[in-house]
Design an enzyme around this catalytic site. Structure first.
Site, PDB file in Angstrom:
ATOM      1  N   LYS A  36      -6.228   1.369   2.002  1.00 14.17           N
ATOM      2  CA  LYS A  36      -7.300   0.377   2.007  1.00 14.17           C
ATOM      3  C   LYS A  36      -7.110  -0.609   3.160  1.00 14.17           C
ATOM      4  CE  LYS A  36      -9.507  -3.099  -0.914  1.00 14.17           C
ATOM      5  NZ  LYS A  36      -9.479  -3.793  -2.237  1.00 14.17           N
ATOM      6  N   ARG A  50       0.832  -1.220   0.000  1.00 21.93           N
ATOM      7  CA  ARG A  50       0.000   0.000   0.000  1.00 21.93           C
ATOM      8  C   ARG A  50       0.859   1.259   0.000  1.00 21.93           C
ATOM      9  NH1 ARG A  50      -3.063  -3.260  -1.363  1.00 21.93           N
ATOM     10  NH2 ARG A  50      -4.942  -4.025  -0.282  1.00 21.93           N
TER      11      ARG A  50
END
Length: 327
Positions: free
Chosen positions: A312, A277
């Site tokens: 996320k 990420r």
């Protein structure tokens, strides 16, 4: 009988001479020629001599004059056949031994190539464990995981240009240049390439083998060297201007080998997900990390605060950029 034994012993001896079969036969002919007069002289005095009275009362020998040459000729013929057979057997054995050595050498080369390929797919320490137990899985408490992805590869990929083969060749050259960094001693010791994910994302980890707390700094040096490799690659490659994002995170992971056919070494855990990420939410040319990682390396690297970024599965998280090494 003594003469035959002598010839047999002589024949047995010359079979081990390092000379051609024709030379052995010629040598045997010379010996037979030398012994022939001697055989003729001693024949009448041997027990094989059986004098018989002739009709006129004369004593004649029990053999004809041509018996000796014929006997020697037949004996010589037999010896020549045996010599030839013996030599053919030696030649066949020698040829078979050469073929066996060549087969063994080919087998060794193929085995070394297979082992080299396997070592490039699976880390050497993992491969050793696989040989001993047949499986491998480990937990690691502090591992640095990094991702470096070419974000604009699809912009340069042209399926019509040699069916995309040329674009893949160019990408392979870049990934291979990054792989060459692992030949450097400090990187070879601490960093393991995990895989090239999705074709253009380079994944590596440090701290899987050696429990050295400095491996985090080695990983940062590795990422900055990747940036240098990319800059040099773009300068040397006309028509391509690849851009990369970088993400890194430190934490616990689990590692292991999956599969019997085409086994693959990989790592799992929340640390891997966060590092991924950090790359996807990052900015081109920047190395993005979380606060914990930034605090670990701030003694040697300049840190720039970015702010909160939505990640996320994590929500809004404060992230930082590693700008450059401190002098």
């Amino acid at each position: 009988i003594l003469i035959c034994l002598y010839l047999a012993a002589f024949f047995h001896g010359i079979n081990f001479l390092q000379i051609l079969g024709l030379m052995k036969i010629l040598l045997l002919l010379v010996v037979v020629a030398c012994l022939s007069p001697f055989v003729c002289l001693i024949k009448p005095f041997t027990s094989c001599y059986n004098p018989k009275p002739s009709k006129a009362g004369e004593i004649t020998s029990g053999y004809q004059i041509w018996d000796i040459p014929i006997s020697l000729f037949l004996f010589l013929k037999l010896v020549c056949m045996v010599i030839r057979t013996f030599e053919l057997r030696i030649r066949l054995n020698f040829s078979s031994s050469i073929d066996a050595e060549q087969d063994q050498e080919l087998h060794r080369k193929l085995r070394d190539q297979a082992y080299w390929l396997l070592e490039n797919l699976i880390p050497s320490h993992v491969l050793t464990e696989l040989k001993n137990s047949g499986s491998y899985h480990r937990d690691h408490q502090r591992v640095a995981v990094c991702f470096a992805s070419v974000v604009n590869f699809q912009d340069f990929f042209d399926a019509k240009w040699k069916h995309g083969h040329e674009s893949i060749r160019i990408l392979n050259e870049l990934i291979s240049d990054i792989d060459e960094l692992l030949n450097i001693e400090k990187y070879n010791k601490h960093i393991e390439k995990i895989k090239t994910a999705l074709g253009c994302t380079y994944m590596a980890a440090s701290g899987l083998v050696h429990e050295d707390p400095n491996h985090i700094f080695v990983m940062m040096e590795f990422l900055f060297d990747i940036k240098k490799v990319l800059e040099q690659f773009n300068r040397n490659t006309m028509g391509f201007e690849f851009q990369m994002k970088y993400g890194c995170h430190v934490g616990p992971v689990a590692s292991g080998v999956i599969g019997q056919s085409a086994p693959m070494f990989d790592i799992w855990g929340d640390t891997v997900n966060i590092a991924s990420r950090m790359m996807t939410t990052g900015i081109v040319g920047k190395i993005q990390v979380l606060k914990e990682t930034a605090e670990d390396i701030e003694s040697r690297y300049a840190i720039e605060k970015r702010g909160k970024v939505f990640v996320k599965g994590k929500g809004d998280i404060e992230t930082f950029f590693v700008t450059n090494p401190k002098l």
